[in-house]
Motif scaffolding. Structure first.
Motif, PDB file in Angstrom:
ATOM      1  N   ALA A 178       1.005  -1.193  -0.077  1.00  0.00           N
ATOM      2  CA  ALA A 178      -0.046  -0.034   0.174  1.00  0.00           C
ATOM      3  C   ALA A 178       0.829   1.128  -0.176  1.00  0.00           C
ATOM      4  CB  ALA A 178      -0.974  -0.152   0.983  1.00  0.00           C
ATOM      5  N   CYS A 179       2.055   1.109   0.726  1.00  0.00           N
ATOM      6  CA  CYS A 179       2.734   2.380   0.923  1.00  0.00           C
ATOM      7  C   CYS A 179       3.262   2.870  -0.369  1.00  0.00           C
ATOM      8  CB  CYS A 179       3.949   2.206   1.842  1.00  0.00           C
ATOM      9  SG  CYS A 179       5.253   3.165   1.961  1.00  0.00           S
ATOM     10  N   PRO A 180       3.817   2.163  -1.601  1.00  0.00           N
ATOM     11  CA  PRO A 180       4.366   2.874  -2.705  1.00  0.00           C
ATOM     12  C   PRO A 180       3.299   3.350  -3.484  1.00  0.00           C
ATOM     13  CG  PRO A 180       4.635   0.347  -2.452  1.00  0.00           C
ATOM     14  CD  PRO A 180       4.390   0.516  -1.370  1.00  0.00           C
ATOM     15  N   HIS A 181       2.103   2.920  -3.398  1.00  0.00           N
ATOM     16  CA  HIS A 181       0.949   3.442  -4.064  1.00  0.00           C
ATOM     17  C   HIS A 181       0.868   4.750  -3.571  1.00  0.00           C
ATOM     18  CE1 HIS A 181      -0.551  -0.826  -4.965  1.00  0.00           C
ATOM     19  NE2 HIS A 181      -1.177  -0.045  -6.130  1.00  0.00           N
ATOM     20  N   ALA A 182       0.584   5.087  -2.490  1.00  0.00           N
ATOM     21  CA  ALA A 182       0.719   6.509  -1.777  1.00  0.00           C
ATOM     22  C   ALA A 182       1.867   7.252  -2.151  1.00  0.00           C
ATOM     23  CB  ALA A 182       0.570   6.642  -0.335  1.00  0.00           C
ATOM     24  N   SER A 183       3.178   6.564  -2.140  1.00  0.00           N
ATOM     25  CA  SER A 183       4.440   7.210  -2.390  1.00  0.00           C
ATOM     26  C   SER A 183       4.638   7.698  -3.708  1.00  0.00           C
ATOM     27  CB  SER A 183       5.576   6.324  -2.082  1.00  0.00           C
ATOM     28  OG  SER A 183       5.793   5.757  -0.892  1.00  0.00           O
ATOM     29  N   GLY A 184       4.101   6.842  -4.931  1.00  0.00           N
ATOM     30  CA  GLY A 184       3.885   7.538  -6.340  1.00  0.00           C
ATOM     31  C   GLY A 184       2.810   8.602  -6.500  1.00  0.00           C
ATOM     32  N   VAL A 185       1.660   8.471  -5.967  1.00  0.00           N
ATOM     33  CA  VAL A 185       0.826   9.675  -5.734  1.00  0.00           C
ATOM     34  C   VAL A 185       1.596  10.897  -5.184  1.00  0.00           C
ATOM     35  CG1 VAL A 185      -1.424  10.740  -4.851  1.00  0.00           C
ATOM     36  CG2 VAL A 185      -1.159   8.330  -5.511  1.00  0.00           C
ATOM     37  N   ALA A 186       2.089  11.068  -4.077  1.00  0.00           N
ATOM     38  CA  ALA A 186       3.013  12.002  -3.708  1.00  0.00           C
ATOM     39  C   ALA A 186       4.100  12.537  -4.710  1.00  0.00           C
ATOM     40  CB  ALA A 186       3.772  11.474  -2.442  1.00  0.00           C
ATOM     41  N   ALA A 187       4.549  11.442  -5.359  1.00  0.00           N
ATOM     42  CA  ALA A 187       5.526  11.949  -6.485  1.00  0.00           C
ATOM     43  C   ALA A 187       4.983  12.731  -7.705  1.00  0.00           C
ATOM     44  CB  ALA A 187       6.458  10.844  -7.065  1.00  0.00           C
ATOM     45  N   LEU A 188       3.703  12.212  -7.854  1.00  0.00           N
ATOM     46  CA  LEU A 188       2.903  12.985  -9.048  1.00  0.00           C
ATOM     47  C   LEU A 188       2.631  14.348  -8.575  1.00  0.00           C
ATOM     48  CD1 LEU A 188       0.472  10.171 -10.187  1.00  0.00           C
ATOM     49  CD2 LEU A 188       2.391  11.029 -11.397  1.00  0.00           C
ATOM     50  N   LEU A 189       2.108  14.547  -7.079  1.00  0.00           N
ATOM     51  CA  LEU A 189       1.888  15.773  -6.525  1.00  0.00           C
ATOM     52  C   LEU A 189       2.912  16.735  -6.739  1.00  0.00           C
ATOM     53  CD1 LEU A 189      -0.695  14.823  -3.819  1.00  0.00           C
ATOM     54  CD2 LEU A 189      -1.103  15.754  -5.951  1.00  0.00           C
ATOM     55  N   ARG A 190       4.043  16.142  -6.144  1.00  0.00           N
ATOM     56  CA  ARG A 190       5.347  17.008  -6.232  1.00  0.00           C
ATOM     57  C   ARG A 190       5.794  17.566  -7.545  1.00  0.00           C
ATOM     58  NH1 ARG A 190       6.862  19.683  -3.229  1.00  0.00           N
ATOM     59  NH2 ARG A 190       7.818  18.448  -1.620  1.00  0.00           N
ATOM     60  N   GLY A 191       5.382  16.529  -8.486  1.00  0.00           N
ATOM     61  CA  GLY A 191       5.890  16.997  -9.835  1.00  0.00           C
ATOM     62  C   GLY A 191       4.817  18.054 -10.414  1.00  0.00           C
ATOM     63  N   ALA A 192       3.415  18.032  -9.624  1.00  0.00           N
ATOM     64  CA  ALA A 192       2.476  19.013 -10.203  1.00  0.00           C
ATOM     65  C   ALA A 192       2.643  20.359  -9.540  1.00  0.00           C
ATOM     66  CB  ALA A 192       1.139  18.629 -10.108  1.00  0.00           C
ATOM     67  N   HIS A 193       3.104  20.261  -8.207  1.00  0.00           N
ATOM     68  CA  HIS A 193       2.980  21.294  -7.391  1.00  0.00           C
ATOM     69  C   HIS A 193       4.581  21.482  -6.646  1.00  0.00           C
ATOM     70  CE1 HIS A 193      -1.199  21.978  -7.746  1.00  0.00           C
ATOM     71  NE2 HIS A 193      -1.269  20.504  -7.762  1.00  0.00           N
ATOM     72  N   TRP A 194       5.473  22.071  -7.301  1.00  0.00           N
ATOM     73  CA  TRP A 194       6.855  21.953  -6.701  1.00  0.00           C
ATOM     74  C   TRP A 194       6.927  22.992  -5.535  1.00  0.00           C
ATOM     75  CZ3 TRP A 194      10.556  18.893  -7.499  1.00  0.00           C
ATOM     76  CH2 TRP A 194      10.852  18.094  -8.625  1.00  0.00           C
ATOM     77  N   GLU A 195       5.984  23.928  -5.323  1.00  0.00           N
ATOM     78  CA  GLU A 195       6.013  24.702  -4.162  1.00  0.00           C
ATOM     79  C   GLU A 195       5.259  24.249  -3.122  1.00  0.00           C
ATOM     80  OE1 GLU A 195       1.765  25.103  -6.285  1.00  0.00           O
ATOM     81  OE2 GLU A 195       3.985  24.877  -6.731  1.00  0.00           O
ATOM     82  N   TRP A 196       4.701  23.116  -2.962  1.00  0.00           N
ATOM     83  CA  TRP A 196       3.978  22.553  -1.990  1.00  0.00           C
ATOM     84  C   TRP A 196       5.044  21.979  -0.923  1.00  0.00           C
ATOM     85  CZ3 TRP A 196      -0.837  19.496  -3.378  1.00  0.00           C
ATOM     86  CH2 TRP A 196      -1.954  20.368  -3.807  1.00  0.00           C
ATOM     87  N   SER A 197       4.645  22.203   0.385  1.00  0.00           N
ATOM     88  CA  SER A 197       5.727  21.642   1.413  1.00  0.00           C
ATOM     89  C   SER A 197       4.956  20.009   1.581  1.00  0.00           C
ATOM     90  CB  SER A 197       5.214  22.101   2.772  1.00  0.00           C
ATOM     91  OG  SER A 197       3.854  22.052   3.411  1.00  0.00           O
ATOM     92  N   HIS A 198       5.989  19.202   2.319  1.00  0.00           N
ATOM     93  CA  HIS A 198       5.684  17.993   2.459  1.00  0.00           C
ATOM     94  C   HIS A 198       4.175  17.768   3.251  1.00  0.00           C
ATOM     95  CE1 HIS A 198       6.343  19.086   6.801  1.00  0.00           C
ATOM     96  NE2 HIS A 198       5.635  17.898   7.327  1.00  0.00           N
TER      97      HIS A 198
END
Length: 605
Positions: free
Chosen positions: A382-402
């Motif tokens: 389950a964890c890497p599914h969420a990790s991959g989503v987080a990577a997509l969000l990081r790519g779309a929103h570089w200005e967002w914090s963790h």
């Protein structure tokens, strides 16, 4: 899918050579590989994966497209990770011979220094305080650099142990089931009969085989399927096993019998079982379907059946549901922050596997996966599914914090299943799942891209939390590894988090009313001129007040605060009560949902 061969300018990692692993194995996809084993004497001294776990999780998070992927014909189709264009760096910190906290800490620290954007760690340390947990310590340093750490909640289910990685500054991921079933079709009767009844049951028998027109065997003695001696003396055919409540034991007995053509197992609720393997040509059906088969046997002079394997069924079951094995909250390390955070697919996930790793058995023979894929279950999946989503969000929103990324995933998560009813918890007899099992709900990647509002947090906010937890200065500095923080600023257990949790002592006189107050700050990451109204779904018997009741934002990145007061009884039954606070945009575009939990202090123990 092709990649730009030029590595990111910020990348400082390397491809560390070692046993059975040279630097040429890295490429524009796998851009780094390191290993850490100062505490262990090894049989494989390199970043080479010997167990398959790291291969499976990394390909789930960021694997490229692979056509004709399957596990012995099951789940066949095109496979890809959640973020297929993301690059991958691997840090091996756990070994066949064991693991050391120092290696985990060193590996995560190196990942931060190398310049990663997301850390996915599908492992954890149970029952250790934050200041002794290498994941907590390393992830604090990652958080300071704006790196989100995504972690697994653990796999102890309801057996009594709490979740691990209940760390306030990481994303903690629970595991769910989804609507894909691996099956076999069971046809009663032969081709000569005018009407043939077909039952689709669960199976993971790994061969492309038919058990064709074999006699069905059923009697009360043999069909207990618990006697190797009796079954070895049975005639050839398909044994029909009663539901005795000991499915694993029955399968073990049948595996040792060579004279049977196949087996039919039964359970009142087959969906409870994640069959990661089935080494005999068998199929698991419901007890209702078992009754149908028994009636057919009794009414036929020559009862026969055919079983066809390697079937994959999608969209037939209500999903998602909380997997029974996923560990439950609250966090033993910091109960004031509701954990887990979200749920993602974890049961029988198809992903890449090591080429020399055994993946299935037939009788006493072990098989390699010729396709290079495996189906396994766990919060590690389950964890890497969420990790991959987080990577997509990081790519779309570089200005967002963790914290903004985590918030977006939580406030847009779905608490409803495909039937538009509350997600069910398999481990609690399919009753509605509480946030202590699934967090805010099942992650929804597309909605997380545009959450409307986010709950942000800075390093000092976490230090203020630590200062309120009765830790010594030395213990806090062990976590922060810095003298730049202190407890001179206000300390508070009320972290700006997209969830709310309040506790009571169930041994206190029933009917005593308790009050818990919270303050939250939300940041508008949607459009200008947005206005939100609050919608409260109060837990049973609980009063929830929110003020103000509306929030107006003139521009993007503007912040507004609000207050929450929860008045609740001390429940002598020790029930977990839950509801939600939802900020709904007037335009209807965004609904920013946060779970509320009222639970006994003994919850999760």
């Amino acid at each position: 899918m092709t990649y730009n061969s030029k590595l990111p300018s910020k990348w400082k990692g390397t491809c560390q050579e070692g046993q059975d692993f040279n630097s040429s194995l890295c490429n524009s996809k796998l851009i780094g590989a390191r290993y850490f084993n100062k505490g262990v004497t090894l049989s494989m001294n390199s970043a080479r994966d010997t167990q398959g776990h790291g291969t499976h999780t990394s390909s789930t998070a960021a694997g490229n497209y692979v056509e004709r992927a399957s596990f012995f014909g099951y789940a066949d189709g095109v496979a890809r990770g959640m973020a297929p264009r993301a690059r991958v760096a691997m840090y091996k910190v756990i070994w066949d011979e064991g693991r050391y906290a120092s290696d985990v800490l060193a590996g995560m620290d190196q990942a931060v220094a190398d310049g990663v954007d997301i850390i996915s760690i599908s492992m954890g340390f149970d029952e250790v305080p934050l200041y002794e947990d290498p994941v907590a310590i390393a992830s604090f340093g990652a958080m300071e650099k704006g790196i989100l750490v995504s972690s697994s909640a653990g796999n102890v289910g309801l057996r009594g142990g709490p979740l691990h990685n209940g760390i306030p500054w990481v994303l903690t991921v629970a595991a769910g089931n989804f609507d894909r079933t691996y099956a076999a079709s069971l046809t009663l009767g032969d081709n000569k009969e005018k009407e043939q009844h077909v039952i689709v049951g669960r199976s993971m028998f790994p061969l492309n085989a038919w058990v064709k027109d074999e006699t069905l065997i059923y009697n009360k003695t043999l069909s207990k399927c618990d006697s190797l001696k009796l079954l070895s003396e049975a005639p050839r055919g398909i044994i029909v096993c009663d539901d005795t409540g000991f499915l694993d034991d029955q399968m073990d007995v049948i595996d040792s019998v060579t004279n049977l053509a196949g087996a039919i197992f039964a359970s009142k609720d087959p969906s409870r079982f994640d069959l990661e393997s089935m080494s005999c040509p068998g199929v698991l059906i419901s007890t209702t379907e078992l009754d149908t088969i028994i009636d057919y046997i009794k009414s036929s002079d020559n009862p026969t059946a055919t079983i066809k394997f390697q079937q994959t069924v999608t969209g037939k079951e209500v999903a998602p549901s909380v997997a029974d094995y996923t560990s439950r909250g609250p966090s033993p390390n910091c109960p004031a922050v509701l954990k887990p955070d979200v749920m993602a697919p974890g049961s029988l996930v198809l992903a890449s596997w090591i080429p020399n790793g055994y993946t299935a058995t037939v009788g006493t023979n072990t098989l390699l996966s010729s396709e290079g894929f495996h189906l396994i279950s766990g919060t590690s999946m389950a964890c890497p599914h969420a990790s991959g989503v987080a990577a997509l969000l990081r790519g779309a929103h570089w200005e967002w914090s963790h914290a903004a990324i985590r918030s977006a995933m939580m406030t847009t998560a779905n608490e409803l299943d495909s039937s538009m009813m509350p997600i069910k918890d398999v481990g609690r007899n399919f009753t509605a799942a509480s946030p202590l099992a699934m967090g805010a709900g099942h992650v929804v990647p597309n909605k997380a891209m545009d959450p409307g509002l986010v709950y942000d947090a800075a390093p000092q906010d976490y230090v203020s939390l630590l200062c309120s937890m009765n830790f010594t200065r030395s213990q806090i500095m062990t976590i922060t590894r810095s003298k730049g923080y202190d407890c001179s600023e206000s300390s508070s257990l009320d972290l700006n988090y997209p969830s709310f949790v309040a506790f009571y002592d169930k041994n206190v006189t029933t009917g005593v009313m308790l009050t818990h107050r919270f303050r939250r700050v939300v940041t508008n990451v949607g459009g200008a001129g947005a206005r939100y109204e609050v919608k409260v779904v109060a837990p049973e018997g609980v009063k929830v007040a929110v003020w103000p009741k509306s929030l107006a934002f003139e521009k993007k990145n503007e912040q507004r605060d609000y207050n929450v007061e929860i008045v609740y009884p001390s429940d002598g039954k020790g029930r977990v009560l839950y509801g939600s606070i939802v900020w709904v945009e007037e335009s209807g575009k965004h609904a920013v949902r946060s779970p509320i939990v009222v639970a006994p202090t003994s919850a999760g123990k």
